[in-house]
Design an enzyme around this catalytic site. Structure first.
Site, PDB file in Angstrom:
ATOM      1  N   PRO A 180       0.788  -1.224   0.000  1.00  0.00           N
ATOM      2  CA  PRO A 180       0.000   0.000   0.000  1.00  0.00           C
ATOM      3  C   PRO A 180       0.830   1.289   0.000  1.00  0.00           C
ATOM      4  O   PRO A 180       1.875   1.359   0.635  1.00  0.00           O
ATOM      5  CB  PRO A 180      -0.822  -0.100   1.296  1.00  0.00           C
ATOM      6  N   ASN A 181       0.311   2.237  -0.742  1.00  0.00           N
ATOM      7  CA  ASN A 181       0.841   3.605  -0.846  1.00  0.00           C
ATOM      8  C   ASN A 181       2.100   3.713  -1.693  1.00  0.00           C
ATOM      9  O   ASN A 181       2.562   4.828  -1.968  1.00  0.00           O
ATOM     10  CB  ASN A 181       1.070   4.221   0.546  1.00  0.00           C
ATOM     11  N   ARG A 236       5.141  10.932  -2.675  1.00  0.00           N
ATOM     12  CA  ARG A 236       4.949  10.630  -1.249  1.00  0.00           C
ATOM     13  C   ARG A 236       6.262  10.795  -0.484  1.00  0.00           C
ATOM     14  O   ARG A 236       7.238  10.077  -0.769  1.00  0.00           O
ATOM     15  CB  ARG A 236       4.474   9.181  -1.113  1.00  0.00           C
ATOM     16  N   TYR A 282      11.368   8.497   0.690  1.00  0.00           N
ATOM     17  CA  TYR A 282      11.269   7.458  -0.348  1.00  0.00           C
ATOM     18  C   TYR A 282      11.925   7.850  -1.676  1.00  0.00           C
ATOM     19  O   TYR A 282      11.932   7.050  -2.609  1.00  0.00           O
ATOM     20  CB  TYR A 282       9.792   7.101  -0.572  1.00  0.00           C
ATOM     21  N   ASN A 314       8.063  -5.712  -1.348  1.00  0.00           N
ATOM     22  CA  ASN A 314       8.011  -4.596  -0.400  1.00  0.00           C
ATOM     23  C   ASN A 314       6.594  -4.567   0.168  1.00  0.00           C
ATOM     24  O   ASN A 314       5.670  -4.066  -0.482  1.00  0.00           O
ATOM     25  CB  ASN A 314       8.353  -3.260  -1.058  1.00  0.00           C
ATOM     26  N   ALA A 366       3.340  -0.905   4.595  1.00  0.00           N
ATOM     27  CA  ALA A 366       2.823  -0.917   5.974  1.00  0.00           C
ATOM     28  C   ALA A 366       2.344  -2.304   6.411  1.00  0.00           C
ATOM     29  O   ALA A 366       2.325  -2.599   7.617  1.00  0.00           O
ATOM     30  CB  ALA A 366       1.701   0.106   6.118  1.00  0.00           C
ATOM     31  N   HIS A 425       4.228  -4.580   9.032  1.00  0.00           N
ATOM     32  CA  HIS A 425       4.244  -4.431  10.483  1.00  0.00           C
ATOM     33  C   HIS A 425       3.088  -5.140  11.196  1.00  0.00           C
ATOM     34  O   HIS A 425       3.106  -5.240  12.417  1.00  0.00           O
ATOM     35  CB  HIS A 425       4.261  -2.941  10.832  1.00  0.00           C
ATOM     36  N   ASP A 480       1.594 -15.410   6.343  1.00  0.00           N
ATOM     37  CA  ASP A 480       1.295 -16.808   6.036  1.00  0.00           C
ATOM     38  C   ASP A 480       1.457 -17.084   4.544  1.00  0.00           C
ATOM     39  O   ASP A 480       1.938 -18.152   4.144  1.00  0.00           O
ATOM     40  CB  ASP A 480      -0.119 -17.163   6.503  1.00  0.00           C
ATOM     41  N   GLU A 513      12.461  -9.748   1.217  1.00  0.00           N
ATOM     42  CA  GLU A 513      11.725  -8.587   1.751  1.00  0.00           C
ATOM     43  C   GLU A 513      12.603  -7.356   1.563  1.00  0.00           C
ATOM     44  O   GLU A 513      13.770  -7.362   1.963  1.00  0.00           O
ATOM     45  CB  GLU A 513      11.442  -8.810   3.237  1.00  0.00           C
ATOM     46  N   HIS A 556      12.861  -2.898   1.664  1.00  0.00           N
ATOM     47  CA  HIS A 556      12.322  -1.604   2.063  1.00  0.00           C
ATOM     48  C   HIS A 556      13.208  -0.511   1.483  1.00  0.00           C
ATOM     49  O   HIS A 556      14.434  -0.650   1.474  1.00  0.00           O
ATOM     50  CB  HIS A 556      12.277  -1.471   3.588  1.00  0.00           C
ATOM     51  N   ILE A 557      12.559   0.549   1.055  1.00  0.00           N
ATOM     52  CA  ILE A 557      13.301   1.685   0.495  1.00  0.00           C
ATOM     53  C   ILE A 557      14.035   2.410   1.615  1.00  0.00           C
ATOM     54  O   ILE A 557      15.226   2.702   1.513  1.00  0.00           O
ATOM     55  CB  ILE A 557      12.322   2.636  -0.224  1.00  0.00           C
ATOM     56  N   SER A 558      13.306   2.688   2.668  1.00  0.00           N
ATOM     57  CA  SER A 558      13.909   3.338   3.838  1.00  0.00           C
ATOM     58  C   SER A 558      14.465   2.265   4.772  1.00  0.00           C
ATOM     59  O   SER A 558      14.291   1.068   4.527  1.00  0.00           O
ATOM     60  CB  SER A 558      12.843   4.159   4.578  1.00  0.00           C
ATOM     61  N   ARG A 606      13.224   4.683  12.045  1.00  0.00           N
ATOM     62  CA  ARG A 606      11.999   5.489  12.000  1.00  0.00           C
ATOM     63  C   ARG A 606      11.113   5.208  13.223  1.00  0.00           C
ATOM     64  O   ARG A 606      11.609   4.783  14.251  1.00  0.00           O
ATOM     65  CB  ARG A 606      11.302   5.231  10.667  1.00  0.00           C
ATOM     66  N   ARG A 629       7.437   0.800  13.155  1.00  0.00           N
ATOM     67  CA  ARG A 629       8.072   0.262  11.948  1.00  0.00           C
ATOM     68  C   ARG A 629       9.231  -0.686  12.274  1.00  0.00           C
ATOM     69  O   ARG A 629       9.834  -1.270  11.381  1.00  0.00           O
ATOM     70  CB  ARG A 629       8.597   1.399  11.065  1.00  0.00           C
TER      71      ARG A 629
HETATM   72  C1  DHK Z   1       7.360   1.458   2.929  1.00  0.00           C
HETATM   73  C2  DHK Z   1       6.237   1.822   3.611  1.00  0.00           C
HETATM   74  O1  DHK Z   1       5.149   2.208   2.951  1.00  0.00           O
HETATM   75  C3  DHK Z   1       6.204   1.848   5.075  1.00  0.00           C
HETATM   76  O2  DHK Z   1       4.922   1.567   5.581  1.00  0.00           O
HETATM   77  C4  DHK Z   1       7.232   0.937   5.715  1.00  0.00           C
HETATM   78  C5  DHK Z   1       8.537   0.877   3.612  1.00  0.00           C
HETATM   79  C6  DHK Z   1       8.595   1.158   5.086  1.00  0.00           C
HETATM   80  C7  DHK Z   1       9.812   1.211   2.847  1.00  0.00           C
HETATM   81  O3  DHK Z   1      10.746   1.776   3.396  1.00  0.00           O
HETATM   82  O4  DHK Z   1       9.879   0.860   1.664  1.00  0.00           O
HETATM   83  O5  DHK Z   1       7.276   1.182   7.099  1.00  0.00           O
END
Ligand code: DHK
Length: 151
Positions: free
Chosen positions: A15-16, A23, A28, A78, A81, A84, A91, A105, A107-109, A114, A118
């Protein structure tokens, strides 16, 4: 283990992440999903397809992991959210790795630098490995590792 030769890698985004580019660019970066796809496509050898997808829907992401199992396709994920708190996604991720397929797995950040919520990942315990904090290069490193490890 699954010994089908790698011809396609699923690069799944939660998501997002469809909002990448606008964003929180300070977290990011300024690139969007099309930029990420172009970066990955250009980083893989000929004959490897990058199948990059994004959804805000937990069920759709789970269905895509089932599809990875059924088609024996390695995954860079990725979970955003969902990382978490989504036990459903965990599963489904476990189905992938228990089938002998890599699931990296990414993550960008670096979530550990943070907010507290997270710091925990419910996915990491069933992932093949975790890469975080390197911007879009987190994905590139994940794809590289899948290609290095292929038999
Ligand atoms: C991306 C998100 O949208 C966050 O909810 C995660 C992750 C971190 C990222 O760093 O790619 O906490």
């Amino acid at each position: 283990m699954n010994h089908k030769p790698v011809t396609r890698i699923l690069v799944l985004n939660g998501p997002n992440l469809g909002r990448l580019g606008s964003r929180e660019p300070e977290v990011y970066g300024s690139g969007n999903l099309a930029d990420l796809e172009a970066l990955l496509v250009e980083s893989v050898p000929p004959g490897i397809e990058i199948d990059l997808r994004q959804t805000n829907d937990e069920g759709e992401l789970i269905d895509w992991l089932h599809e990875a199992v059924d088609s024996a396709t390695p995954v860079v994920l990725n979970p955003a959210a969902f990382t978490h708190y989504s036990y459903g996604l965990r599963d489904a991720a476990a189905l992938v790795t228990k089938a002998g397929l890599p699931l990296i797995e990414v993550h960008i950040s670096n979530p550990h630098t943070r907010e507290e919520f997270r710091h925990d990942s419910v996915i990491s315990g069933v992932a093949t490995g975790v890469i975080a904090g390197f911007g879009f290069d987190s994905y590139r490193l994940g794809v590289d590792q899948i290609l290095r490890a292929r038999s």
